[in-house]
Design an enzyme around this catalytic site. Sequence first.
Site, short mmCIF file in Angstrom:
data_model
loop_
_atom_site.label_atom_id
_atom_site.label_comp_id
_atom_site.label_asym_id
_atom_site.label_seq_id
_atom_site.Cartn_x
_atom_site.Cartn_y
_atom_site.Cartn_z
N ASP A 222 6.10 -1.13 3.13
CA ASP A 222 5.92 -2.60 3.03
C ASP A 222 6.29 -3.04 1.63
O ASP A 222 6.10 -2.32 0.67
CB ASP A 222 4.43 -2.97 3.21
CG ASP A 222 3.88 -2.45 4.52
OD1 ASP A 222 4.70 -2.23 5.44
OD2 ASP A 222 2.67 -2.20 4.58
N ASP B 142 -1.95 -6.70 -3.44
CA ASP B 142 -2.04 -5.27 -3.07
C ASP B 142 -2.16 -4.42 -4.32
O ASP B 142 -2.97 -3.50 -4.42
CB ASP B 142 -0.73 -4.85 -2.37
CG ASP B 142 -0.86 -4.86 -0.86
OD1 ASP B 142 0.16 -4.94 -0.18
OD2 ASP B 142 -2.02 -4.77 -0.38
N GLU C 34 -3.85 3.84 0.55
CA GLU C 34 -2.64 3.52 1.30
C GLU C 34 -1.49 3.23 0.35
O GLU C 34 -0.33 3.46 0.65
CB GLU C 34 -2.83 2.31 2.21
CG GLU C 34 -1.56 2.08 3.04
CD GLU C 34 -1.48 0.74 3.75
OE1 GLU C 34 -1.85 -0.27 3.15
OE2 GLU C 34 -1.03 0.75 4.91
N GLU C 35 -1.83 2.76 -0.86
CA GLU C 35 -0.80 2.37 -1.83
C GLU C 35 -0.29 3.54 -2.67
O GLU C 35 0.56 3.35 -3.53
CB GLU C 35 -1.36 1.29 -2.77
CG GLU C 35 -1.82 0.03 -2.07
CD GLU C 35 -0.67 -0.69 -1.35
OE1 GLU C 35 -0.95 -1.36 -0.34
OE2 GLU C 35 0.48 -0.56 -1.80
N ASP D 269 -8.08 1.74 2.02
CA ASP D 269 -6.98 0.79 2.11
C ASP D 269 -7.46 -0.40 1.30
O ASP D 269 -8.29 -1.17 1.78
CB ASP D 269 -6.73 0.42 3.58
CG ASP D 269 -5.51 -0.49 3.71
OD1 ASP D 269 -5.09 -0.77 4.85
OD2 ASP D 269 -5.00 -0.93 2.67
N LEU E 175 -6.31 -3.28 0.36
CA LEU E 175 -6.14 -4.63 0.88
C LEU E 175 -5.36 -4.56 2.19
O LEU E 175 -4.14 -4.56 2.21
CB LEU E 175 -5.42 -5.52 -0.14
CG LEU E 175 -5.67 -7.02 0.05
CD1 LEU E 175 -7.16 -7.36 0.06
CD2 LEU E 175 -5.00 -7.82 -1.07
N ASP E 176 -6.13 -4.45 3.29
CA ASP E 176 -5.49 -4.28 4.60
C ASP E 176 -5.16 -5.65 5.18
O ASP E 176 -5.97 -6.58 5.08
CB ASP E 176 -6.46 -3.54 5.53
CG ASP E 176 -5.82 -3.37 6.89
OD1 ASP E 176 -4.98 -2.47 7.03
OD2 ASP E 176 -6.12 -4.17 7.80
N GLU F 15 -8.12 3.81 7.93
CA GLU F 15 -8.22 2.68 8.87
C GLU F 15 -8.91 3.14 10.16
O GLU F 15 -10.01 2.70 10.49
CB GLU F 15 -6.83 2.09 9.18
CG GLU F 15 -6.21 1.34 8.01
CD GLU F 15 -4.76 0.91 8.26
OE1 GLU F 15 -4.03 1.63 8.96
OE2 GLU F 15 -4.38 -0.16 7.74
P1 P6P Z 1 1.15 -5.99 13.91
C1 P6P Z 1 -1.83 -5.42 8.97
O1 P6P Z 1 -0.51 -5.33 8.47
C2 P6P Z 1 -2.11 -4.15 9.73
O2 P6P Z 1 -1.95 -3.02 8.94
C3 P6P Z 1 -3.53 -4.20 10.32
O3 P6P Z 1 -4.41 -4.86 9.47
C4 P6P Z 1 -3.32 -4.95 11.63
O4 P6P Z 1 -4.27 -4.58 12.61
C5 P6P Z 1 -1.91 -4.49 12.05
O5 P6P Z 1 -1.24 -4.08 10.85
C6 P6P Z 1 -1.13 -5.63 12.68
O6 P6P Z 1 0.13 -5.09 13.06
O7 P6P Z 1 2.27 -5.04 14.28
O8 P6P Z 1 0.42 -6.49 15.13
O9 P6P Z 1 1.57 -7.12 12.99
#
Ligand code: P6P
Length: 341
Positions: free
Chosen positions: A69, A75, A98-99, A119, A121-122, A286
């Site tokens: 990403d 982030d 994650e970073e 993670d 900042l998810d 996650e």
């Molecule tokens: P999609 C956000 O980028 C993430 O990592 C999670 O928080 C979220 O559940 C998922 O990806 C959303 O992915 O493919 O539906 O946009």
Amino acid sequence: PPTGLEETDSVTLTRFVLHEQRKHPESQGDLTLLLTSVQLACKVTDSCVRKAGIAKLYGLAGGGNVSGDLQQKLDVISNETFKVNIESSQKVAVMVSEEEELPIVVEKHNRGKYGIAFDPLDGSSNIDSNVTIGSIFSIFHLPDAEDIHTTDDAARQIMQPGRKIVAAGYAMYGSATNLVLSFGNGVHGFTLDPSLGEFVLTHPNIRIPRRGKIYSVNEGNCKNWDKSVAQYIHSLKFPSEGKSPYSLRYIGSMVADVHRTLLYGGIFCYPADKKNPNGKLRLLYEGAPMAFIMEQAGGKASTGTENILDIQPHSIHQRTPVFMGSYEDVCDLESFCKSTS
Ligand code: P6P
């Protein structure tokens, strides 16, 4: 009538964790201190998220992370905040983020006995549209924190099944800021009181409804779903005679979708599909922490064919299919997946 003394009796997260610690006479309070530093990292991240627009933190910071990403400025800030605060607690020897492509090995003189995966900042793709985002963490006992000399040693020691989690939780930066966590005896929710700068207990002993009426999945991927997943989702939309269809709620931010599922019931899904053979979500920071919380609240978390908490990780950023939420809903999903596997 309220006496106005209620506020003075509010249980802060720190008080709550200390109370929990007293249940384990052998504990030296290391986990309490570690959670204090995690709590501070969440408060700092919360403050940055809430002022991002004003401080012009929106937009890209350039660079990239292991997920490929484009890193957002928030982030980067949240990752640095988690690393600095958690390392300064002197209670961890290994950090996985994650970073960060590789595990972080803490200097020997600064080490503790725990490992933490987070993670920071998810849901960061939602930052600029002000959609709820969050931080997720899982904490493990390390078998031998002294005997870690390389990142491979660190990875080996922290790659434990979710069943071994000592504590796990998430912060959610939404209309209010919540912190939900479990030490293995129930799930408890706290809300940040900005006037105190303290997380206050607002949702003691959260229990997820046995069955819900909401499903949460990115329907845009349905072309790539396995047949069994497509059949399950279809059964929710076109139920047998006399039953009502489920509602669809999908925010696209795991912390927000999981939190709603925890409180209202139903099922959150990120299935494997032809594009993502192991799904999109990561196991260590996650899938596993959220599965731990769901089970502690009386729910269930599955890959479709096995319990997420039973998976032995083989790489720190490995992905896993995710179906989690109300016990009966996840059992229904598994019966579809097992009947065709
Ligand atoms: P999609 C956000 O980028 C993430 O990592 C999670 O928080 C979220 O559940 C998922 O990806 C959303 O992915 O493919 O539906 O946009």
